[in-house]
Design a protein around this motif. Structure first.
Motif, short mmCIF file in Angstrom:
data_model
loop_
_atom_site.label_atom_id
_atom_site.label_comp_id
_atom_site.label_asym_id
_atom_site.label_seq_id
_atom_site.Cartn_x
_atom_site.Cartn_y
_atom_site.Cartn_z
N GLN A 126 49.49 24.49 85.09
CA GLN A 126 49.43 25.48 86.81
C GLN A 126 49.32 24.49 88.27
O GLN A 126 50.01 24.37 88.97
CB GLN A 126 48.92 26.30 86.67
N ARG A 127 47.96 23.90 88.13
CA ARG A 127 47.43 22.99 88.99
C ARG A 127 48.18 22.02 90.14
O ARG A 127 47.36 21.41 90.73
CB ARG A 127 46.10 23.53 89.38
N GLY A 128 48.84 21.83 88.63
CA GLY A 128 49.60 20.00 88.71
C GLY A 128 48.49 18.67 88.09
O GLY A 128 48.78 17.95 88.55
N SER A 129 47.16 19.24 87.84
CA SER A 129 46.55 18.38 87.33
C SER A 129 46.89 17.54 85.75
O SER A 129 46.37 16.46 85.70
CB SER A 129 44.91 18.29 87.26
N TYR A 130 47.98 17.95 84.78
CA TYR A 130 48.16 17.35 83.54
C TYR A 130 48.81 16.62 83.42
O TYR A 130 49.83 15.70 84.85
CB TYR A 130 49.21 18.29 83.25
N GLN A 131 48.38 15.60 82.52
CA GLN A 131 48.56 13.64 82.94
C GLN A 131 49.39 13.29 81.54
O GLN A 131 48.29 14.08 80.33
CB GLN A 131 47.99 13.12 82.37
N ALA A 132 50.59 13.24 81.62
CA ALA A 132 51.41 12.45 79.92
C ALA A 132 50.22 11.18 79.97
O ALA A 132 49.77 10.73 80.52
CB ALA A 132 53.09 12.05 80.06
N ARG A 133 50.70 11.41 78.30
CA ARG A 133 50.13 10.16 77.90
C ARG A 133 51.75 8.98 77.29
O ARG A 133 52.10 9.25 77.08
CB ARG A 133 49.10 10.85 76.48
N PRO A 134 50.74 7.90 77.62
CA PRO A 134 51.88 6.82 76.38
C PRO A 134 52.33 7.62 75.25
O PRO A 134 51.26 8.50 74.02
CB PRO A 134 51.69 5.60 76.78
N GLU A 252 52.51 -0.16 72.16
CA GLU A 252 52.59 -0.59 71.26
C GLU A 252 51.93 -2.35 71.06
O GLU A 252 52.01 -2.63 71.41
CB GLU A 252 54.63 -1.03 70.76
N ASP A 253 51.58 -1.98 69.41
CA ASP A 253 50.01 -2.89 68.61
C ASP A 253 48.98 -2.87 70.55
O ASP A 253 49.65 -4.41 70.83
CB ASP A 253 50.77 -4.38 69.03
N ASP A 254 48.63 -1.94 70.92
CA ASP A 254 47.52 -2.18 71.51
C ASP A 254 48.16 -2.69 72.89
O ASP A 254 47.40 -2.83 74.26
CB ASP A 254 46.41 -2.26 71.22
N THR A 255 49.61 -2.83 72.98
CA THR A 255 50.20 -3.34 74.65
C THR A 255 51.20 -2.02 75.15
O THR A 255 51.70 -2.08 73.97
CB THR A 255 50.86 -4.33 74.44
N TRP A 256 50.61 -1.70 76.48
CA TRP A 256 51.10 -0.78 77.15
C TRP A 256 52.23 -1.71 78.14
O TRP A 256 52.10 -2.24 78.29
CB TRP A 256 50.25 0.92 78.14
N ARG A 257 53.44 -0.92 78.49
CA ARG A 257 54.30 -1.54 79.02
C ARG A 257 55.04 0.34 79.94
O ARG A 257 54.99 0.89 78.69
CB ARG A 257 55.41 -2.27 78.40
N THR A 258 55.60 -0.23 80.62
CA THR A 258 56.85 1.04 81.34
C THR A 258 57.82 1.03 81.09
O THR A 258 58.53 0.02 80.42
CB THR A 258 56.68 0.67 83.49
#
Length: 493
Positions: A126-134, A252-258
């Motif tokens: 509701q307040r816009g603080s929700y964050q999506a996870r990878p 993927e394999d503990d590596t985050w990519r955009t």
């Protein structure tokens, strides 16, 4: 069979208002009726049950707004998503044993203190603080030996995405065309299969374009996706949260990519986003093309990014094929040329090819079945649908591997497991005229089982065919047709 629903034949582009499909009954909304998680009080149970009453009514009001004004952009949808009752319903609809995402939270662990968790989630939305996870990426084998990337979404993201899909379905089920079948309420793969069969058998179709879009889910353009959604949805909170899911990235394999493009396969909202994308990029254009440019009859059946287009005339088929490439290119998509084929197929194909000195008509594959030009016992043209050979080989290879793992399990455990495998196979592939392939699949399973038993036995002579026939009679159910003839299902649907 392809249903038009009376759509306008005006050319549709993303900057213009979408036309709604008239004369089609509302899609029923499916609500879960499972009990509350352990630890919830009777008061919470009463609150949940009372709150459920308003959920379908709210969706009905959205549908009415869509029907009332085909050009209206809906401005107030997000409050339907963060409704605690809808979030609870979404949580209960998730698979209980699904693998956890990057948060490592399971369905059961989230259910401990469920009400407080959902209230907190609702407040953040509701307040816009929700964050999506990878999205956690894993790979599963494909029948052709390659691997398919699958995204595993964090549990709270699954809940919010499912609630969002429920609300957006109320909008887009009034928009989508009748020949779109993939991942829609009340529609299944067998509905699409039946539509293809009935359309080709009953229409003057002689050419079939078996089309496949190259890496569709990985190449969806985010900017076009945003523009397509804005075409109907004006609620900026909906836009922001869809953008959060698209931009959350991949682990993927503990590596985050955009993620600059695409939507993860396996994400709860991905099928809906895919349908929205192809609705504007493909469906509306194809519907207008066949009305304005086709010389003869044209049919289309689409299930997600896999679609079949049938034509009465070869020149229509060739022109459509060429223009389709350009149309998809405009939206960052491309046909997989190795899998896309234009073939002569239909009730006139065999006679036409014979007159030119050609062989039997080619076949095409769709949703796990090979489609073949055939005839009934009375000599009437029909489409024979048989289990796709590579799908059967892949399944048998997986079963052989699992049987080796179960080599020393008692028969009273292996038998029921094999029965469940066969029944599941019959539930999908048990279509009329596919009995020979079903029998062959059962026979191969019996052979694999015998091979395993002989390998573990010290007295191989005991594993005779007579003994195996006794096991088969007890544990391996005979082939059964589990689906009606296509025209019968379409007549009653």
């Amino acid at each position: 069979m392809m249903h038009d629903g009376g759509k306008s034949d005006k050319p549709i582009v993303p900057t213009k208002g979408a036309n709604k499909e008239r004369g089609r009954p509302r899609s029923a909304e499916r609500l879960e009726g499972r009990g509350l998680a352990k630890g919830n009080s009777e008061e919470q149970t009463r609150f949940w049950t009372q709150g459920q009453i308003d959920l379908p009514h709210a969706l009905d009001r959205i549908r009415e707004a869509v029907r009332r004004d085909k050009d209206e952009r809906l401005t107030a949808l997000w409050h339907h998503v963060y409704n605690v009752n809808r979030l609870r319903q979404a949580y209960r609809a998730l698979k209980h044993d699904a693998a956890p995402g990057v948060d490592e939270v399971t369905w059961h662990s989230y259910g401990e203190g469920l009400e407080e968790r959902l209230k907190g989630l609702s407040a953040r939305l509701q307040r816009g603080s929700y964050q999506a996870r990878p999205v956690k990426r894993v790979y599963i084998p494909k029948p052709d030996g390659r691997e398919r990337p699958i995204g595993i979404t964090a549990l709270e993201d699954k809940i919010v995405q499912r609630a969002t899909v429920e609300v957006l379905n109320a909008v887009y089920e009034e928009e989508f065309l009748g020949f779109s079948y993939g991942f829609r309420p009340g529609r299944s793969q067998h509905n699409a299969l039946d539509a293809v069969t009935v359309a080709i058998e009953q229409r003057k179709i002689s050419w079939v374009l078996d089309a496949d879009i190259q890496g569709f889910f990985d190449t969806i353009n985010h900017d076009w996706m945003r523009r397509f959604i804005e075409h109907r949805i004006a609620d900026r909170r909906v836009h922001r949260h869809i953008k959060k899911w698209l931009k959350a990235g991949i682990l993927e394999d503990d590596t985050w990519r955009t993620a600059e493009e695409g939507t993860p396969q396996g994400g709860v909202i991905s099928p809906l986003l895919a349908n929205i994308y192809l609705h504007y990029a493909l469906d509306l254009w194809t519907h207008a093309w066949r009305k304005r440019k086709a010389r003869g009859q044209v049919i289309l059946v689409r299930y997600a990014d896999d679609f079949i287009v049938g034509f009465q005339y070869q020149d229509d088929a060739e022109r459509f094929h060429g223009e389709l490439r350009e149309r998809l290119k405009k939206f960052g998509l491309a046909l997989n040329e190795e899998k896309t084929r234009l073939i002569e197929f239909g009730r006139f194909a065999q006679a036409n090819r014979r007159g030119r000195g050609g062989g039997k008509p080619e076949t095409f594959d769709f949703l796990g079945f090979t489609h073949i030009c055939g005839k009934t016992r009375h000599g009437k043209f029909c489409i024979l649908r048989t289990t796709l050979a590579k799908r059967k080989r892949a399944k048998l290879a997986a079963l052989a591997q699992e049987l080796r793992r179960r080599m020393h399990h008692p028969i009273r455990e292996t038998g029921p497991w094999l029965r469940s495998v066969l029944l599941g196979h019959y539930r999908y592939f048990g279509v009329p005229r596919n009995g020979r392939a079903l029998s062959a699949f059962r026979y191969h399973i019996l052979m694999l089982w015998r091979k395993m038993l002989r390998r573990r036995s010290q007295k191989n002579n005991r594993i005779t065919w007579s003994y195996m026939e006794q096991l088969a009679q007890k544990w391996l159910p005979p082939p059964r047709v589990t689906h009606p003839y296509p025209h019968q299902r379409l007549k009653t649907s």
